[in-house]
Motif scaffolding. Structure first.
Motif, PDB file in Angstrom:
ATOM      1  N   ARG A 209       0.832  -1.210   0.000  1.00  0.00           N
ATOM      2  CA  ARG A 209       0.000   0.000   0.000  1.00  0.00           C
ATOM      3  C   ARG A 209       0.864   1.257   0.000  1.00  0.00           C
ATOM      4  NH1 ARG A 209      -2.662  -0.413   4.875  1.00  0.00           N
ATOM      5  NH2 ARG A 209      -4.601  -1.285   4.023  1.00  0.00           N
ATOM      6  N   LEU A 210       1.897   1.282   0.833  1.00  0.00           N
ATOM      7  CA  LEU A 210       2.769   2.456   0.929  1.00  0.00           C
ATOM      8  C   LEU A 210       3.503   2.689  -0.386  1.00  0.00           C
ATOM      9  CD1 LEU A 210       4.099   4.701   2.594  1.00  0.00           C
ATOM     10  CD2 LEU A 210       5.794   3.010   3.367  1.00  0.00           C
ATOM     11  N   TYR A 211       4.058   1.636  -0.971  1.00  0.00           N
ATOM     12  CA  TYR A 211       4.823   1.801  -2.216  1.00  0.00           C
ATOM     13  C   TYR A 211       3.927   2.258  -3.365  1.00  0.00           C
ATOM     14  CZ  TYR A 211       8.331   0.984  -5.797  1.00  0.00           C
ATOM     15  OH  TYR A 211       9.233   1.161  -6.823  1.00  0.00           O
ATOM     16  N   LEU A 212       2.761   1.652  -3.499  1.00  0.00           N
ATOM     17  CA  LEU A 212       1.851   2.037  -4.582  1.00  0.00           C
ATOM     18  C   LEU A 212       1.403   3.484  -4.437  1.00  0.00           C
ATOM     19  CD1 LEU A 212      -0.372  -1.173  -4.861  1.00  0.00           C
ATOM     20  CD2 LEU A 212       1.248  -0.342  -6.565  1.00  0.00           C
ATOM     21  N   GLU A 245     -10.373   2.085 -11.031  1.00  0.00           N
ATOM     22  CA  GLU A 245      -9.043   2.372 -11.547  1.00  0.00           C
ATOM     23  C   GLU A 245      -8.094   1.291 -11.049  1.00  0.00           C
ATOM     24  OE1 GLU A 245      -8.294   7.024 -11.963  1.00  0.00           O
ATOM     25  OE2 GLU A 245      -8.812   6.439  -9.909  1.00  0.00           O
ATOM     26  N   CYS A 246      -7.293   0.771 -11.942  1.00  0.00           N
ATOM     27  CA  CYS A 246      -6.335  -0.265 -11.581  1.00  0.00           C
ATOM     28  C   CYS A 246      -4.914   0.250 -11.811  1.00  0.00           C
ATOM     29  CB  CYS A 246      -6.572  -1.523 -12.411  1.00  0.00           C
ATOM     30  SG  CYS A 246      -5.410  -2.871 -12.054  1.00  0.00           S
ATOM     31  N   TYR A 247      -4.073   0.145 -10.797  1.00  0.00           N
ATOM     32  CA  TYR A 247      -2.661   0.515 -10.877  1.00  0.00           C
ATOM     33  C   TYR A 247      -1.817  -0.729 -10.605  1.00  0.00           C
ATOM     34  CZ  TYR A 247      -4.223   5.388 -10.306  1.00  0.00           C
ATOM     35  OH  TYR A 247      -4.838   6.622 -10.441  1.00  0.00           O
ATOM     36  N   LEU A 248      -0.808  -0.956 -11.436  1.00  0.00           N
ATOM     37  CA  LEU A 248       0.090  -2.091 -11.249  1.00  0.00           C
ATOM     38  C   LEU A 248       1.516  -1.624 -11.008  1.00  0.00           C
ATOM     39  CD1 LEU A 248      -0.885  -4.676 -14.023  1.00  0.00           C
ATOM     40  CD2 LEU A 248      -1.814  -4.438 -11.718  1.00  0.00           C
ATOM     41  N   VAL A 269      -3.412  -2.438  -7.153  1.00  0.00           N
ATOM     42  CA  VAL A 269      -4.592  -2.017  -6.404  1.00  0.00           C
ATOM     43  C   VAL A 269      -5.687  -1.641  -7.395  1.00  0.00           C
ATOM     44  CG1 VAL A 269      -3.813   0.402  -6.286  1.00  0.00           C
ATOM     45  CG2 VAL A 269      -5.493  -0.452  -4.631  1.00  0.00           C
ATOM     46  N   ILE A 270      -6.915  -1.963  -7.052  1.00  0.00           N
ATOM     47  CA  ILE A 270      -8.075  -1.481  -7.783  1.00  0.00           C
ATOM     48  C   ILE A 270      -8.861  -0.573  -6.846  1.00  0.00           C
ATOM     49  CG2 ILE A 270     -10.281  -2.111  -8.855  1.00  0.00           C
ATOM     50  CD1 ILE A 270      -8.999  -4.657  -9.853  1.00  0.00           C
ATOM     51  N   ILE A 271      -9.007   0.672  -7.254  1.00  0.00           N
ATOM     52  CA  ILE A 271      -9.736   1.658  -6.456  1.00  0.00           C
ATOM     53  C   ILE A 271     -11.142   1.789  -7.036  1.00  0.00           C
ATOM     54  CG2 ILE A 271      -9.790   4.047  -5.648  1.00  0.00           C
ATOM     55  CD1 ILE A 271      -6.736   4.110  -6.097  1.00  0.00           C
ATOM     56  N   SER A 272     -12.127   1.425  -6.246  1.00  0.00           N
ATOM     57  CA  SER A 272     -13.518   1.441  -6.700  1.00  0.00           C
ATOM     58  C   SER A 272     -14.264   2.589  -6.033  1.00  0.00           C
ATOM     59  CB  SER A 272     -14.213   0.119  -6.350  1.00  0.00           C
ATOM     60  OG  SER A 272     -13.528  -0.973  -6.909  1.00  0.00           O
ATOM     61  N   GLN A 283     -13.432   2.292  -2.082  1.00  0.00           N
ATOM     62  CA  GLN A 283     -12.719   1.159  -1.511  1.00  0.00           C
ATOM     63  C   GLN A 283     -11.487   0.855  -2.348  1.00  0.00           C
ATOM     64  OE1 GLN A 283     -15.767  -1.954  -1.399  1.00  0.00           O
ATOM     65  NE2 GLN A 283     -15.814  -1.795   0.832  1.00  0.00           N
ATOM     66  N   SER A 284     -10.430   0.415  -1.676  1.00  0.00           N
ATOM     67  CA  SER A 284      -9.203   0.030  -2.370  1.00  0.00           C
ATOM     68  C   SER A 284      -8.936  -1.452  -2.121  1.00  0.00           C
ATOM     69  CB  SER A 284      -8.016   0.853  -1.875  1.00  0.00           C
ATOM     70  OG  SER A 284      -8.200   2.227  -2.189  1.00  0.00           O
ATOM     71  N   HIS A 285      -8.743  -2.203  -3.208  1.00  0.00           N
ATOM     72  CA  HIS A 285      -8.523  -3.646  -3.122  1.00  0.00           C
ATOM     73  C   HIS A 285      -7.109  -3.957  -3.617  1.00  0.00           C
ATOM     74  CE1 HIS A 285     -12.874  -4.190  -2.493  1.00  0.00           C
ATOM     75  NE2 HIS A 285     -13.012  -3.248  -3.403  1.00  0.00           N
ATOM     76  N   TYR A 286      -6.260  -4.421  -2.720  1.00  0.00           N
ATOM     77  CA  TYR A 286      -4.869  -4.700  -3.055  1.00  0.00           C
ATOM     78  C   TYR A 286      -4.686  -6.187  -3.370  1.00  0.00           C
ATOM     79  CZ  TYR A 286      -3.972  -0.043  -1.241  1.00  0.00           C
ATOM     80  OH  TYR A 286      -3.995   1.315  -1.036  1.00  0.00           O
TER      81      TYR A 286
END
Length: 381
Positions: A209-212, A245-248, A269-272, A283-286
């Motif tokens: 979570r911190l790095y992303l 939104e999806c971040y890799l 993470v996918i931020i919904s 919500q954030s799903h890691y």
């Protein structure tokens, strides 16, 4: 009667071991299981329904079942399904499906999730919890195991993974299954994983979570998208707006725990966000994954497919088959009825001659026994 399959389901039922002992056995095991499955297809939801269904169609069943002492009573159905080994019953049906589906080996997306059969709980027994491996692309059950409670999923999942070939498949599991040994089993089997991160892996979750948040999400979306590390969707309907939104992050050199996770190649993470009547929730799903080359868009599609086990299996078991209302509690009854319902559901899904919901198709089976028998590869004159 003409059987359309060279090997019939009735033949395969020989593989289920007789659980009863003694000289007082009146009814054949194969007859009991066959009537149990067919009655489940035809809208019977309990053992009393099985008896009534059998008695209603007794003359028809006498044409191709043995029935040495007529139709079993509801107590006999209860006693037998309480005693049958669930894994033998499930294996028999899986063999049958492998004959019906030539592309079963082509399953590529496999969701693993558990479901508690709520009313199977008694004063002396915990509710039966069933962990299922479900092909998200083929909409078929590949394997299942029962446990005493949800926490036992951790030990059940590795055994479940050994029930089918992992090579070339992507396994998606909720946070309960995010364990180093489970990841190792998948990688050793030639598969890939996409595992959800929650508080059961606190250090790993906090580091990712911190790095992303500091190194990835702060970058320009256009650059991330060009590199395949960002994707987004937006949906409107029924008075609400949902965006994702999806971040890799496809490099993990910075992650201290990377050596503990076999095959680990990235995290994301996918931020919904959901807006209903002006009220916004987020919500954030890691998650972590093992794919060597994959884009954020592909990850979103895989994550979305995971929930087909809820929508295409668990929800239908509850709504169409009323599973959570069933009070079967003794022995293996709850898990064996769950296996019958899954088999009935898959046979109805396989049929393309009649359109409509599973509920309407199940009603059709109840009203037209010849149609129901066709689902089992049997035609009657």
């Amino acid at each position: 009667m003409n059987k359309t399959q060279k090997i019939t389901l009735y033949d395969l039922l020989d593989e289920v071991e007789e659980p009863r002992r003694g000289n007082a056995i009146k009814h054949n095991l194969k007859d009991i299981i066959f009537i149990g499955l067919l009655s489940t297809i035809c809208n019977a939801d309990d053992f009393t329904g099985m008896q009534i269904f059998g008695e209603t169609h007794k003359e028809l069943f006498e044409q191709f079942l043995e029935l040495p002492h007529g139709i079993p009573s509801h107590d006999t159905f209860d006693d037998v399904f309480s005693a049958i080994d669930p894994q033998q019953l499930a294996s028999c049906f899986e063999q049958w499906l492998s004959l019906l589906y030539s592309d079963l080996k082509d399953a590529r997306l496999v969701a693993i999730d558990g479901k508690t059969i709520r009313r199977s709980k008694s004063q002396t027994k915990k509710a039966t919890h069933v962990v299922t491996a479900f092909s998200s692309d083929l909409k078929l059950v590949l394997g299942q195991l029962s446990t005493d409670e949800k926490s036992n999923e951790i030990t059940a999942i590795p055994r479940l993974l050994n029930m089918f070939g992992l090579k070339g498949k992507t396994i998606t599991i909720d946070a309960m299954g995010t364990q180093t040994e489970i990841a190792k089993t998948i990688i050793n089997g030639g598969g890939d994983y996409l595992l959800t991160l929650k508080e059961n892996q606190p250090n790993l979750l906090n580091d990712i979570r911190l790095y992303l948040n500091t190194e990835i999400i702060s970058q320009k979306k256009a650059s991330l998208k060009e590199a395949g590390l960002y994707s987004s969707t937006k949906e409107k309907g029924h008075g609400r707006i949902e965006s994702r939104e999806c971040y890799l992050c496809d490099t993990i050199d910075w992650l201290e725990q990377k050596e503990a996770w076999a095959g680990l190649t990235g995290a994301g993470v996918i931020i919904s966000k959901r807006e209903i009547n002006g009220q916004i929730s987020e919500q954030s799903h890691y998650f972590i994954y093992s794919h060597k080359e994959i884009t954020a868009q592909e990850i979103m599609e895989i994550k979305r497919s995971h929930w087909s086990i809820e929508n295409s299996l668990h929800w239908i078991l509850d709504i169409t088959f009323r599973e959570d209302e069933n009070r079967a509690r003794t022995g293996n009854a709850a898990i064996n009825l769950n296996i019958l319902r899954k088999q009935a559901l898959q046979l109805m899904k396989r049929d393309t001659t009649v359109k409509g919901s599973m509920k309407s198709k199940r009603l059709r089976c109840g009203w037209d026994i010849s149609f129901a028998l066709q689902l089992l590869g049997i035609s009657i004159s």
